[in-house]
Write an enzyme that holds these catalytic residues in place. Sequence first.
Site, PDB file in Angstrom:
ATOM      1  N   LEU A 159       0.862  -1.176   0.000  1.00 43.77           N
ATOM      2  CA  LEU A 159       0.000   0.000   0.000  1.00 43.77           C
ATOM      3  C   LEU A 159       0.900   1.229   0.000  1.00 43.77           C
ATOM      4  CD1 LEU A 159      -2.629  -0.924   2.763  1.00 43.77           C
ATOM      5  CD2 LEU A 159      -2.952  -1.066   0.283  1.00 43.77           C
ATOM      6  N   ASP A 160       0.426   2.312  -0.614  1.00 39.51           N
ATOM      7  CA  ASP A 160       1.161   3.559  -0.548  1.00 39.51           C
ATOM      8  C   ASP A 160       1.360   3.967   0.914  1.00 39.51           C
ATOM      9  OD1 ASP A 160       1.123   3.705  -3.308  1.00 39.51           O
ATOM     10  OD2 ASP A 160      -0.615   5.045  -3.383  1.00 39.51           O
ATOM     11  N   LYS A 161       2.386   4.748   1.155  1.00 37.16           N
ATOM     12  CA  LYS A 161       2.688   5.196   2.521  1.00 37.16           C
ATOM     13  C   LYS A 161       1.469   5.822   3.203  1.00 37.16           C
ATOM     14  CE  LYS A 161       5.622   8.503   5.017  1.00 37.16           C
ATOM     15  NZ  LYS A 161       6.709   9.520   4.888  1.00 37.16           N
ATOM     16  N   THR A 215      -1.713   5.471   2.432  1.00 34.38           N
ATOM     17  CA  THR A 215      -2.918   4.648   2.415  1.00 34.38           C
ATOM     18  C   THR A 215      -2.860   3.697   3.605  1.00 34.38           C
ATOM     19  OG1 THR A 215      -3.010   4.714  -0.003  1.00 34.38           O
ATOM     20  CG2 THR A 215      -4.290   2.995   1.084  1.00 34.38           C
ATOM     21  N   ARG A 254      -5.980   6.344  -6.755  1.00 33.15           N
ATOM     22  CA  ARG A 254      -5.824   7.801  -6.721  1.00 33.15           C
ATOM     23  C   ARG A 254      -5.912   8.390  -8.128  1.00 33.15           C
ATOM     24  NH1 ARG A 254      -0.473   8.097  -2.994  1.00 33.15           N
ATOM     25  NH2 ARG A 254      -0.789  10.342  -3.184  1.00 33.15           N
TER      26      ARG A 254
END
Length: 324
Positions: free
Chosen positions: A142-144, A146, A247
Site C-alpha cells: 500500500l502507498d505510505k 494509504t 488515486r
Amino acid sequence: MPFFSVCVPPSYKEVLRLDKYIASLPIDMNRSKLKSGATEILVNGKKQKLSFKIKGGDKIDIQWEEKVPEFIEPENIPLDILYEDDDVCVINKPQGMVTHPACGNWNGTLVNALLYHLKKESIPLTEDSPLEERRPGIVHRLDKDTSGIIITAKNRKEKEFLSAQFSSHRNITKDYIAVCFGRPHKKSGIIRTKIIRDPRDRKRFKAVDQTYPDGKLAVSTYRCVSCYGEYSLMKIRIYTGRTHQIRVHMKYINCPILGDPIYFKEDKKFPSATLMLHARHIALPVNEDGKKLDIKTPLPERFKKIMKILKRDFKKSILPEEKD
C-alpha cells in the site's frame, strides 16, 4: 532525499553546467554526490547529463540512489494484527508507514516491524541485493499514506503461493473506501484505462485511453455510497495492482481523493486532511489446501472525524441508479 525538483528562475541570465547550478543551491547536494548517486536527470522532461547547460525557466528533476545500509534491522514497532497463523500475518497498516525498505526509507517500515514480531535476525544488504531480499514476506503493498489491510507471508512456500495470487488477481477481492471531492456522473461504474508515468512530473501517474501505445492496463470499479455537498463517500474495488491506481482513477472521473497531496489541491474545508483512502476488506485463498480468509477492518478514526463534519454540515443525498 532520493528525489527533488527545482525550477530555474526565468530571470536567471547565466549559462552554467547543471551540476554547478545544483551545487550552488542551499541544499545538501554537491557535485560529488550528484556524480556518484544520480540515477536519472531530467531537464524539461528530457534526460540530460550533468554537463548540460541550464538556462532561465528550465525545470530540473533529479533522482538518485542513496547509499544502501549494511542491514535491515528488526524494530520494535507495534503492529495492529488482524489475523495470524503459521503461514500468514494480516496487518492493519497505519497511515504514514512505508511497506518495505527502499531509498529514503531504510527503517521504520512494515518489514522492520515484522522482523521484530517474528523474531527474525537482521538482513544483510549490499547495493546489489535483489529487491526480494529487501521485502521478506511482502506479496503486495500500500502507498505510505494509504492505511488498511496488508497480508504477509511467513515462509517461502506461502510467499510463492500468495505472490501468484496477487499476480493474477483472479481469486482476490480487494475493497477500499475513500472520501472524494466531487460527485461521479453515475452512481457506480467501471474504470478501464492504461496508466503511465506523467511526462511532466515523474512523481505522478496519469490515466490514458486503452489505445495509448504505452502504459499498463488498470481496472477499477466504484460505487458512490452517499454524497454530502461536493463530497462523496466511495467504495472502490481494484482488479489490477498499478501504482497509485485508485488515486489516479478517482482523479480521472473528476473525484480526486480528499487529502491527496499529489492529485488534489489543498481543500478549503479540510486543509489539514490527510489521504482519505483505506484498504478495508480483503478475501482470498491463502494456501493450496483451499483455506480462505475474509477480513474487514473498522472505519479509521480520520474517516469518522471527516464524516461527522460532513453529516453535520450537509444533507446526505444518494445518487439515483441508472435505468436500463
